[in-house]
Motif scaffolding. Sequence first.
Motif, PDB file in Angstrom:
ATOM      1  N   TRP A  95      30.932  91.654   7.538  1.00 54.79           N
ATOM      2  CA  TRP A  95      30.594  93.081   7.602  1.00 54.79           C
ATOM      3  C   TRP A  95      30.031  93.561   6.265  1.00 54.79           C
ATOM      4  CZ3 TRP A  95      30.336  97.249  10.798  1.00 54.79           C
ATOM      5  CH2 TRP A  95      30.477  98.508  10.250  1.00 54.79           C
ATOM      6  N   ILE A  96      30.701  93.220   5.196  1.00 50.80           N
ATOM      7  CA  ILE A  96      30.252  93.645   3.866  1.00 50.80           C
ATOM      8  C   ILE A  96      28.893  93.028   3.543  1.00 50.80           C
ATOM      9  CG2 ILE A  96      30.747  93.470   1.393  1.00 50.80           C
ATOM     10  CD1 ILE A  96      33.760  93.624   2.214  1.00 50.80           C
ATOM     11  N   LEU A  97      28.736  91.740   3.835  1.00 50.17           N
ATOM     12  CA  LEU A  97      27.480  91.061   3.543  1.00 50.17           C
ATOM     13  C   LEU A  97      26.323  91.567   4.395  1.00 50.17           C
ATOM     14  CD1 LEU A  97      28.739  87.382   3.139  1.00 50.17           C
ATOM     15  CD2 LEU A  97      28.090  88.991   1.328  1.00 50.17           C
ATOM     16  N   CYS A  98      26.616  92.039   5.603  1.00 51.68           N
ATOM     17  CA  CYS A  98      25.560  92.497   6.522  1.00 51.68           C
ATOM     18  C   CYS A  98      25.281  93.990   6.402  1.00 51.68           C
ATOM     19  CB  CYS A  98      25.927  92.147   7.959  1.00 51.68           C
ATOM     20  SG  CYS A  98      25.925  90.383   8.290  1.00 51.68           S
ATOM     21  N   GLY A  99      25.761  94.631   5.382  1.00 49.08           N
ATOM     22  CA  GLY A  99      25.388  96.016   5.146  1.00 49.08           C
ATOM     23  C   GLY A  99      26.466  97.052   5.337  1.00 49.08           C
ATOM     24  N   GLY A 100      27.674  96.666   5.646  1.00 46.52           N
ATOM     25  CA  GLY A 100      28.745  97.644   5.804  1.00 46.52           C
ATOM     26  C   GLY A 100      29.041  98.400   4.527  1.00 46.52           C
ATOM     27  N   ILE A 135      24.871  88.215  17.453  1.00 48.20           N
ATOM     28  CA  ILE A 135      25.760  88.105  16.299  1.00 48.20           C
ATOM     29  C   ILE A 135      26.171  89.481  15.795  1.00 48.20           C
ATOM     30  CG2 ILE A 135      25.888  87.328  13.896  1.00 48.20           C
ATOM     31  CD1 ILE A 135      24.007  85.037  14.714  1.00 48.20           C
ATOM     32  N   GLY A 136      25.301  90.461  15.926  1.00 49.67           N
ATOM     33  CA  GLY A 136      25.586  91.798  15.429  1.00 49.67           C
ATOM     34  C   GLY A 136      26.427  92.665  16.344  1.00 49.67           C
ATOM     35  N   LEU A 137      26.753  92.203  17.554  1.00 51.25           N
ATOM     36  CA  LEU A 137      27.507  93.037  18.496  1.00 51.25           C
ATOM     37  C   LEU A 137      28.874  93.490  17.985  1.00 51.25           C
ATOM     38  CD1 LEU A 137      26.564  91.537  21.963  1.00 51.25           C
ATOM     39  CD2 LEU A 137      25.946  93.759  21.020  1.00 51.25           C
ATOM     40  N   PRO A 138      29.691  92.624  17.371  1.00 52.76           N
ATOM     41  CA  PRO A 138      30.971  93.135  16.853  1.00 52.76           C
ATOM     42  C   PRO A 138      30.784  94.200  15.775  1.00 52.76           C
ATOM     43  CG  PRO A 138      30.928  90.727  16.757  1.00 52.76           C
ATOM     44  CD  PRO A 138      29.574  91.189  17.175  1.00 52.76           C
ATOM     45  N   PHE A 139      29.735  94.052  14.984  1.00 45.32           N
ATOM     46  CA  PHE A 139      29.473  95.026  13.933  1.00 45.32           C
ATOM     47  C   PHE A 139      28.941  96.329  14.527  1.00 45.32           C
ATOM     48  CE2 PHE A 139      28.637  90.807  11.921  1.00 45.32           C
ATOM     49  CZ  PHE A 139      29.856  90.736  11.283  1.00 45.32           C
ATOM     50  N   ALA A 140      28.145  96.228  15.591  1.00 45.51           N
ATOM     51  CA  ALA A 140      27.663  97.427  16.271  1.00 45.51           C
ATOM     52  C   ALA A 140      28.841  98.198  16.860  1.00 45.51           C
ATOM     53  CB  ALA A 140      26.667  97.051  17.363  1.00 45.51           C
ATOM     54  N   TRP A 141      29.800  97.481  17.449  1.00 43.92           N
ATOM     55  CA  TRP A 141      30.984  98.131  18.014  1.00 43.92           C
ATOM     56  C   TRP A 141      31.788  98.830  16.916  1.00 43.92           C
ATOM     57  CZ3 TRP A 141      32.467 100.065  22.303  1.00 43.92           C
ATOM     58  CH2 TRP A 141      33.803 100.373  22.514  1.00 43.92           C
ATOM     59  N   ALA A 142      31.913  98.194  15.766  1.00 41.86           N
ATOM     60  CA  ALA A 142      32.630  98.810  14.645  1.00 41.86           C
ATOM     61  C   ALA A 142      31.918 100.083  14.190  1.00 41.86           C
ATOM     62  CB  ALA A 142      32.762  97.825  13.488  1.00 41.86           C
ATOM     63  N   HIS A 143      30.591 100.059  14.148  1.00 37.44           N
ATOM     64  CA  HIS A 143      29.843 101.262  13.777  1.00 37.44           C
ATOM     65  C   HIS A 143      30.046 102.377  14.796  1.00 37.44           C
ATOM     66  CE1 HIS A 143      27.664 100.557  10.087  1.00 37.44           C
ATOM     67  NE2 HIS A 143      27.301  99.358  10.503  1.00 37.44           N
ATOM     68  N   LEU A 144      30.130 102.033  16.074  1.00 31.79           N
ATOM     69  CA  LEU A 144      30.365 103.064  17.092  1.00 31.79           C
ATOM     70  C   LEU A 144      31.746 103.694  16.931  1.00 31.79           C
ATOM     71  CD1 LEU A 144      28.720 101.468  20.238  1.00 31.79           C
ATOM     72  CD2 LEU A 144      27.858 103.338  18.815  1.00 31.79           C
TER      73      LEU A 144
END
Length: 137
Positions: free
Chosen positions: A12-17, A103-112
């Motif tokens: 998450w941190i590495l991908c822009g969180g 790959i980004g789906l868990p991160f998209a869910w976290a953003h939602l």
Amino acid sequence: MSPVSLLLNVLWILCGGIWMAAGWLIAAVIMAVTIIGLPWAKAALNIAVYTFLPFGYTVVDKPPGTFGGLFALIGNIIWFVLAGWWLALGHLIAAVILAVTIIGLPFAWAHLKLAGISLWPLGREIVPLDGAYRTPR
């Protein structure tokens, strides 16, 4: 924190969180400039930490009587006008971009999830997943 949550938080941190966490920190600093903004600054700082490490934690409503009722409603309306909508918009845009890939789906869910708390932060608290469903004392 479980190993899976740790791995997801690092990714998450590495991908822009980190950028959305920075947005929350900016909101906290802006709110802390005045004494009137301190309740929102505290909420924004807590959510900045949650935005930095979202996996392994969840958001629950605070028990009635802690900081609820009319004060939380008024505070959330003021928050929405001043900062909530643009932070939620940032999370929604990031979620749409991340949802394009598998790959980004868990991160998209976290953003939602973060977009939801961006709109209405007062009267809620962030707890570890293992303690999320405890009965209030």
